[in-house]
Write an enzyme that holds these catalytic residues in place. Structure first.
Site, short mmCIF file in Angstrom:
data_model
loop_
_atom_site.label_atom_id
_atom_site.label_comp_id
_atom_site.label_asym_id
_atom_site.label_seq_id
_atom_site.Cartn_x
_atom_site.Cartn_y
_atom_site.Cartn_z
N LYS A 163 7.47 16.79 -27.69
CA LYS A 163 8.67 16.15 -28.24
C LYS A 163 9.18 17.00 -29.39
O LYS A 163 8.43 17.35 -30.29
CB LYS A 163 8.35 14.74 -28.74
CG LYS A 163 9.56 14.05 -29.39
CD LYS A 163 9.28 12.59 -29.68
CE LYS A 163 8.71 12.33 -31.06
NZ LYS A 163 9.68 12.43 -32.16
N ASP A 206 14.29 14.56 -28.94
CA ASP A 206 14.42 13.25 -29.62
C ASP A 206 15.47 13.36 -30.72
O ASP A 206 15.15 13.48 -31.90
CB ASP A 206 13.04 12.89 -30.18
CG ASP A 206 13.01 11.57 -30.93
OD1 ASP A 206 13.93 10.76 -30.74
OD2 ASP A 206 12.05 11.37 -31.69
N LYS A 211 18.29 11.14 -30.81
CA LYS A 211 18.81 9.77 -31.06
C LYS A 211 20.31 9.75 -31.34
O LYS A 211 20.76 9.34 -32.42
CB LYS A 211 18.07 9.12 -32.23
CG LYS A 211 16.57 8.99 -32.04
CD LYS A 211 15.94 8.17 -33.15
CE LYS A 211 14.45 7.98 -32.99
NZ LYS A 211 13.64 9.16 -33.29
N THR A 220 32.46 11.53 -27.98
CA THR A 220 31.66 12.53 -28.72
C THR A 220 30.26 12.63 -28.15
O THR A 220 29.72 13.73 -27.98
CB THR A 220 31.62 12.13 -30.22
OG1 THR A 220 32.96 12.06 -30.69
CG2 THR A 220 30.83 13.13 -31.04
N THR A 231 11.35 0.99 -35.20
CA THR A 231 10.19 0.20 -35.65
C THR A 231 10.15 0.09 -37.18
O THR A 231 9.41 -0.71 -37.72
CB THR A 231 8.87 0.81 -35.13
OG1 THR A 231 8.91 2.21 -35.33
CG2 THR A 231 8.66 0.50 -33.68
N GLN A 272 1.62 4.29 -39.60
CA GLN A 272 1.96 3.43 -38.46
C GLN A 272 1.31 2.07 -38.67
O GLN A 272 0.17 1.98 -39.08
CB GLN A 272 1.47 4.05 -37.15
CG GLN A 272 2.15 5.36 -36.78
CD GLN A 272 3.52 5.17 -36.15
OE1 GLN A 272 4.10 4.08 -36.20
NE2 GLN A 272 4.06 6.22 -35.57
N ARG A 311 0.34 13.03 -35.18
CA ARG A 311 -0.77 13.44 -36.05
C ARG A 311 -2.17 13.32 -35.48
O ARG A 311 -3.00 14.17 -35.80
CB ARG A 311 -0.63 12.71 -37.39
CG ARG A 311 0.54 13.24 -38.19
CD ARG A 311 1.03 12.28 -39.23
NE ARG A 311 1.62 11.09 -38.62
CZ ARG A 311 2.09 10.06 -39.29
NH1 ARG A 311 2.01 10.05 -40.61
NH2 ARG A 311 2.64 9.03 -38.66
O1 C5P Z 1 2.19 11.22 -36.00
P1 C5P Z 1 2.54 10.04 -35.15
O2 C5P Z 1 1.64 9.86 -33.96
O3 C5P Z 1 2.69 8.76 -35.97
O4 C5P Z 1 3.98 10.42 -34.57
C1 C5P Z 1 4.73 9.53 -33.80
C2 C5P Z 1 6.03 10.17 -33.42
O5 C5P Z 1 6.84 9.21 -32.78
C3 C5P Z 1 6.86 10.70 -34.59
O6 C5P Z 1 7.59 11.83 -34.13
C4 C5P Z 1 7.78 9.55 -34.90
O7 C5P Z 1 8.99 9.97 -35.49
C5 C5P Z 1 8.04 8.99 -33.50
N1 C5P Z 1 8.46 7.61 -33.47
C6 C5P Z 1 7.71 6.55 -33.99
N2 C5P Z 1 8.17 5.27 -33.91
C7 C5P Z 1 9.33 5.02 -33.31
C8 C5P Z 1 10.09 6.05 -32.77
C9 C5P Z 1 9.62 7.34 -32.86
O8 C5P Z 1 6.64 6.78 -34.52
N3 C5P Z 1 9.74 3.78 -33.20
#
Ligand code: C5P
Length: 232
Positions: free
Chosen positions: A32, A59, A61, A68, A119, A190, A211
């Site tokens: 991604k 990604d 968005k 556009t 989220t 998270q 991560r």
């Molecule tokens: O490092 P981690 O596993 O938390 O990364 C999750 C990825 O998913 C990041 O790129 C984050 O921006 C993306 N993301 C998220 N929650 C969302 C949409 C996208 O964590 N609702």
């Protein structure tokens, strides 16, 4: 496309990204590319990663007036990515225009998925700042239905919402879910997380993992562990 693990390459430069990807000798994980890397390096980073043989979820968005977004998607379609996304809050006409822009003359196109509510938005901020006073899970399902009605392929959602999205929008409607952590790993920022095995159990089609792989001592082993748990 079947179930797969998508690595969130949240890096600030091409060099960091390639140093990371170079560790995967012989394997070409689905990656991604988000706003940070795209804005830092431009479309060339997408072409280079694609040339190396990776599938790409771009990604970015998108959210703007239909015309556009349609024109922007027509640019992205020529980058030959595998998945693109936009905000469902841009409304059905915007999503339909996006699909038009993304579709090539030979009628092939990348998959297009929608962000419902981020989220980072909870019930309280949604009511206070957006003046939306329905329960947030109903809002998420309503936006998912709008995306399906506009002809999109799926949504980005929490793994906790994946099962409900499939019930409401159909088993073929894709759920792409971030917020994945190993049972013995750091949760970090998270809040509502699931393990790859739980995400599989609940029916996620793709998991987006950052991560737990990018910051692991052995990223290749962490990726393989993820694939083993999620894909089997
Ligand atoms: O490092 P981690 O596993 O938390 O990364 C999750 C990825 O998913 C990041 O790129 C984050 O921006 C993306 N993301 C998220 N929650 C969302 C949409 C996208 O964590 N609702």
């Amino acid at each position: 496309m079947g179930k797969d693990v998508i690595i969130a390459c949240d890096f600030a430069s091409a060099k960091q990204t390639f140093d990371f990807l170079d560790q995967f000798t012989g394997k070409k994980p689905f990656v991604k590319i988000g706003m940070e890397l795209f804005y830092a390096e431009g479309p060339q980073i997408v072409r280079e990663i694609k040339q190396r043989g990776h599938k790409i979820f771009l990604d970015l968005k998108l959210h703007d007036i239909p015309n556009t977004v349609k024109k922007a998607m027509a640019v992205l379609r020529d980058l030959d990515v595998d998945i693109c996304n936009l905000h469902a809050s841009g409304t059905k006409p915007m999503m339909a225009a996006a699909l038009e822009g993304l579709t090539r003359p030979d009628v092939t196109r990348p998959l297009l998925i929608a962000v419902t509510q981020l989220t980072s938005t909870d019930q309280e901020t949604m009511e206070r700042d957006l003046w939306i006073d329905h329960p947030i899970d109903e809002v998420v399902m309503h936006y998912a239905k709008n995306a399906r009605d506009a002809g999109l392929d799926g949504v980005v959602c929490s793994p906790l919402e994946a099962r409900k999205v499939h019930e409401v929008c159909g088993a073929d409607f894709l759920t792409v879910t971030p917020g994945v952590r190993f049972a013995d790993g750091d949760v970090g920022d998270q809040k509502r997380v699931m393990t790859p095995a739980q995400a599989k159990e609940i029916g996620s089609d793709y998991i987006v993992v950052g991560r737990p792989i990018t910051a692991a001592a052995d990223p290749v082993a962490a990726y393989e562990r993820c694939v083993k748990e999620f894909v089997g």
